[in-house]
Design an enzyme around this catalytic site. Sequence first.
Site, PDB file in Angstrom:
ATOM      1  CE1 TYR A   1       8.054  95.002 -31.883  1.00 56.46           C
ATOM      2  CE2 TYR A   1       8.307  92.900 -33.023  1.00 56.46           C
ATOM      3  CZ  TYR A   1       8.140  93.627 -31.854  1.00 56.46           C
ATOM      4  OH  TYR A   1       8.059  92.973 -30.657  1.00 56.46           O
TER       5      TYR A   1
ATOM      6  CE  LYS B   1       7.521  90.316 -23.247  1.00 57.32           C
ATOM      7  NZ  LYS B   1       7.093  90.030 -24.633  1.00 57.32           N
TER       8      LYS B   1
ATOM      9  CB  THR C   1      10.413  88.427 -25.448  1.00 62.07           C
ATOM     10  OG1 THR C   1       9.292  89.116 -26.000  1.00 62.07           O
ATOM     11  CG2 THR C   1      11.713  89.008 -25.962  1.00 62.07           C
TER      12      THR C   1
ATOM     13  CD  GLU D   1      -5.549  80.926   1.633  1.00 65.84           C
ATOM     14  OE1 GLU D   1      -4.615  81.597   1.187  1.00 65.84           O
ATOM     15  OE2 GLU D   1      -6.745  81.203   1.475  1.00 65.84           O
TER      16      GLU D   1
ATOM     17  CB  THR E   1      11.077  91.160 -30.963  1.00 66.80           C
ATOM     18  OG1 THR E   1       9.672  91.084 -30.786  1.00 66.80           O
ATOM     19  CG2 THR E   1      11.488  92.610 -31.102  1.00 66.80           C
TER      20      THR E   1
ATOM     21  CB  SER F   1       8.248  82.837 -29.029  1.00 63.78           C
ATOM     22  OG  SER F   1       7.814  83.811 -28.111  1.00 63.78           O
TER      23      SER F   1
HETATM   24  N1  DAS Z   1       5.633  88.152 -30.445  1.00 58.16           N
HETATM   25  C1  DAS Z   1       6.852  88.185 -29.686  1.00 58.16           C
HETATM   26  C2  DAS Z   1       7.505  86.808 -29.731  1.00 58.16           C
HETATM   27  O1  DAS Z   1       7.820  86.341 -30.818  1.00 58.16           O
HETATM   28  C3  DAS Z   1       7.826  89.170 -30.175  1.00 58.16           C
HETATM   29  C4  DAS Z   1       9.013  89.230 -29.236  1.00 58.16           C
HETATM   30  O2  DAS Z   1       8.910  89.985 -28.272  1.00 58.16           O
HETATM   31  O3  DAS Z   1       9.985  88.504 -29.415  1.00 58.16           O
HETATM   32  O4  DAS Z   1       7.695  86.245 -28.654  1.00 58.16           O
END
Ligand code: DAS
Length: 356
Positions: free
Chosen positions: A53, A192, A119, A313, A39, A86
Amino acid sequence: MLNRTARSWLFAIASMLAACGVSIAADKPNVVILATGGTIAGAGADVTNSATYQAAKVPVDKLIAGIPQLNAIASVRGEQVFQIASESLTNANLLTLAKRVAALVKQNDVDGVVITHGTDTLEETAYFLNLVVHTDKPIVVVGSMRPGTAMSADGMLNLYNAVSVAASKDARGKGVLVTMNDEINSGRDVSKMVNIRTEAFKSPWGPLGMVVEGKNYWFRLPAKRHTNNSEFDIEKIDTLPSVEIAYGQGNADDIAYRAFAANGAKAIIHAGTGNGSVSSAVVPTLQELRGKGVQIIRSSHVNAGGFVLRNAEQPDDKYDWVVAHDLNPQKARILALVALSKTQDSKELQRIFWEY
Ligand code: DAS
């Protein structure tokens, strides 16, 4: 480009001249930005598109040109290693990226490395680099939750902060770092936790610090082994095994575990409920697969500041299973990928999961 000796002389001369009231700017730190997509390189149709996007569109040189203020804090150059979202990153991508980082940090004219990254799997890449790159130079992984085309985009400041931290002497020796949303997190701990807000990345044990207007404020240090103190070295790793993750929930069955094993998985991460618990419908299959040499690693899909306790457990000693400690399933997979490059012994694996 001045090498380290020349820079030391320049700094000495600058200090003597400064003593006489004459100052010349000592060389700025050299930071390399390795761009992989995501992103932070995304683009939307309108400024109102903060969540709609296309990722992985803007090239690294345009990202750098978009922040002229970087010139005041470092000499920056970029390399486009990949241009992908990613979630599509592969083991091969991880190896390529880590080998490039390892080569760069060995260069005298590189003081720090920034990786711009999607991300979705940023936490996996950050942990992988933390385990296999031997350096005390800052390596900072950074992404954004909004594309640069959106109102209140977060990528510009995240990237500025990443370069600022990568250029900082006080960021050395702290392992791989992640700068998002003004925080400096450990690449090992951070994940995340929110999928659509700028405050997306959290460490269950809290951030290491904050970066505000180009200054770092540190509050804690990593407790686990990393980088120079790691027994794993990317220069000795050329392939990664198959390690898969199977999710635990009510009405569980063993189909996924059997399919992964049939497909050659060397380890299966059980993303268990609660304390990494395993359904009674699945235990016999995991015992059978362990008997066939597949490593069984219990993690938990509960991940906000606890850890899977061995022999609580589940009789891990009796079943010869491994527990992932506080690592979430995706991080446990990364550590298993690396650990299996060194050992197939479950007791050694458990030591590694305690230490990393
Ligand atoms: N699809 C997500 C990635 O490329 C977009 C982002 O949040 O970076 O990890």
